[in-house]
Design a protein around this motif. Structure first.
Motif, mmCIF file in Angstrom:
data_model
loop_
_atom_site.group_PDB
_atom_site.id
_atom_site.type_symbol
_atom_site.label_atom_id
_atom_site.label_comp_id
_atom_site.label_asym_id
_atom_site.label_seq_id
_atom_site.Cartn_x
_atom_site.Cartn_y
_atom_site.Cartn_z
ATOM 1 N N ALA A 1 3.739 7.103 -4.666
ATOM 2 C CA ALA A 1 4.060 8.526 -4.781
ATOM 3 C C ALA A 1 5.477 8.681 -5.333
ATOM 4 O O ALA A 1 6.391 7.968 -4.929
ATOM 5 C CB ALA A 1 3.941 9.203 -3.422
ATOM 6 N N GLY A 2 5.624 9.596 -6.277
ATOM 7 C CA GLY A 2 6.899 9.797 -6.938
ATOM 8 C C GLY A 2 7.050 9.001 -8.212
ATOM 9 O O GLY A 2 7.991 9.224 -8.978
ATOM 10 N N SER B 1 5.452 7.081 -11.901
ATOM 11 C CA SER B 1 4.951 7.581 -13.179
ATOM 12 C C SER B 1 3.895 6.645 -13.756
ATOM 13 O O SER B 1 3.896 5.446 -13.493
ATOM 14 C CB SER B 1 6.095 7.699 -14.194
ATOM 15 O OG SER B 1 7.079 8.604 -13.756
ATOM 16 N N ARG C 1 5.205 18.483 -14.402
ATOM 17 C CA ARG C 1 5.199 17.057 -14.046
ATOM 18 C C ARG C 1 4.500 16.207 -15.094
ATOM 19 O O ARG C 1 4.861 15.050 -15.310
ATOM 20 C CB ARG C 1 4.509 16.858 -12.692
ATOM 21 C CG ARG C 1 5.175 17.575 -11.541
ATOM 22 C CD ARG C 1 4.541 17.184 -10.203
ATOM 23 N NE ARG C 1 3.145 17.575 -10.123
ATOM 24 C CZ ARG C 1 2.149 16.719 -9.893
ATOM 25 N NH1 ARG C 1 2.398 15.435 -9.717
ATOM 26 N NH2 ARG C 1 0.904 17.153 -9.811
ATOM 27 N N ASN D 1 4.473 12.194 -14.339
ATOM 28 C CA ASN D 1 5.660 11.911 -13.536
ATOM 29 C C ASN D 1 5.532 12.542 -12.166
ATOM 30 O O ASN D 1 4.718 13.447 -11.957
ATOM 31 C CB ASN D 1 6.912 12.444 -14.234
ATOM 32 C CG ASN D 1 7.166 11.793 -15.584
ATOM 33 O OD1 ASN D 1 6.833 10.623 -15.799
ATOM 34 N ND2 ASN D 1 7.756 12.536 -16.497
ATOM 35 N N SER D 2 6.340 12.088 -11.254
ATOM 36 C CA SER D 2 6.368 12.633 -9.888
ATOM 37 C C SER D 2 4.965 12.696 -9.296
ATOM 38 O O SER D 2 4.545 13.729 -8.758
ATOM 39 C CB SER D 2 7.008 14.032 -9.888
ATOM 40 O OG SER D 2 8.304 13.997 -10.421
ATOM 41 N N LEU D 3 4.263 11.613 -9.398
ATOM 42 C CA LEU D 3 2.872 11.598 -8.947
ATOM 43 C C LEU D 3 2.780 11.805 -7.445
ATOM 44 O O LEU D 3 3.608 11.323 -6.670
ATOM 45 C CB LEU D 3 2.207 10.289 -9.355
ATOM 46 C CG LEU D 3 1.800 10.241 -10.829
ATOM 47 C CD1 LEU D 3 1.603 8.811 -11.293
ATOM 48 C CD2 LEU D 3 0.544 11.056 -11.051
ATOM 49 N N LYS D 4 1.741 12.529 -7.071
ATOM 50 C CA LYS D 4 1.483 12.852 -5.677
ATOM 51 C C LYS D 4 0.122 12.273 -5.273
ATOM 52 O O LYS D 4 -0.703 11.956 -6.121
ATOM 53 C CB LYS D 4 1.460 14.368 -5.491
ATOM 54 C CG LYS D 4 2.685 15.095 -5.981
ATOM 55 C CD LYS D 4 2.497 16.600 -5.836
ATOM 56 C CE LYS D 4 3.704 17.366 -6.358
ATOM 57 N NZ LYS D 4 3.512 18.833 -6.232
ATOM 58 N N ASP E 1 -2.894 13.732 -6.845
ATOM 59 C CA ASP E 1 -3.191 13.424 -8.244
ATOM 60 C C ASP E 1 -4.177 12.270 -8.381
ATOM 61 O O ASP E 1 -4.648 11.978 -9.478
ATOM 62 C CB ASP E 1 -1.906 13.053 -8.988
ATOM 63 C CG ASP E 1 -0.925 14.200 -9.092
ATOM 64 O OD1 ASP E 1 0.288 13.953 -8.910
ATOM 65 O OD2 ASP E 1 -1.366 15.343 -9.344
ATOM 66 N N SER F 1 0.928 6.483 -0.740
ATOM 67 C CA SER F 1 2.020 7.243 -0.113
ATOM 68 C C SER F 1 2.860 6.356 0.783
ATOM 69 O O SER F 1 2.546 5.204 1.012
ATOM 70 C CB SER F 1 1.432 8.407 0.691
ATOM 71 O OG SER F 1 0.510 7.913 1.630
#
Length: 126
Positions: free
Chosen positions: A13-14, A16, A70, A87-90, A93, A126
């Motif tokens: 998480a976070g 790219s 993002r 970017n900034s993957l959660k 996603d 995560s």
């Protein structure tokens, strides 16, 4: 015509990832290209689209609400290829990402593309 999507994988998480989409087979002009994703148990969702204006290298790009700011869609020099910089993957996603292309101008977020890729898995830890 076949579309080859690649670039998926496991990311924290976070982090790219950059997805790529390229066609093979009979040549055609990809006027419309899009990225969609589908998570288990959910409908296929629009992520991003890029529609050629018909003039030079002018494209109209659009994004799903959940990825705006993002993700960035772009075309390669061949213009038949598309990329999705994520970017900034959660965790939300995480899904199978599909690329799509069509020789006609479409409404990007509708699933009326003529050609679809096989999908590439994006996993976010995560």
């Amino acid at each position: 015509v076949q579309l080859q999507a690649s670039g998926g994988g496991l990311v924290q998480a976070g982090g790219s990832l950059r997805l790529s989409c390229a066609p093979s087979g009979r040549p055609f002009r990809s006027v419309s290209m899009g990225w969609f994703r589908q998570a288990p148990g959910k409908e296929r969702e629009f992520v991003a689209g890029t529609i050629w204006s018909g003039v030079g290298t002018n494209y109209a790009d659009s994004y799903g609400d959940s990825v705006k700011g993002r993700f960035t869609i772009s075309r390669g020099n061949a213009q038949n290829t598309a990329f999705l910089q994520m970017n900034s993957l959660k965790a939300e996603d995480m899904a199978v990402y599909y690329c799509a292309a069509d020789p006609s101008p479409l409404e990007a977020r509708r699933r009326r593309y003529k050609y679809w890729g096989q999908g590439t898995q994006v996993t976010v830890s995560s």
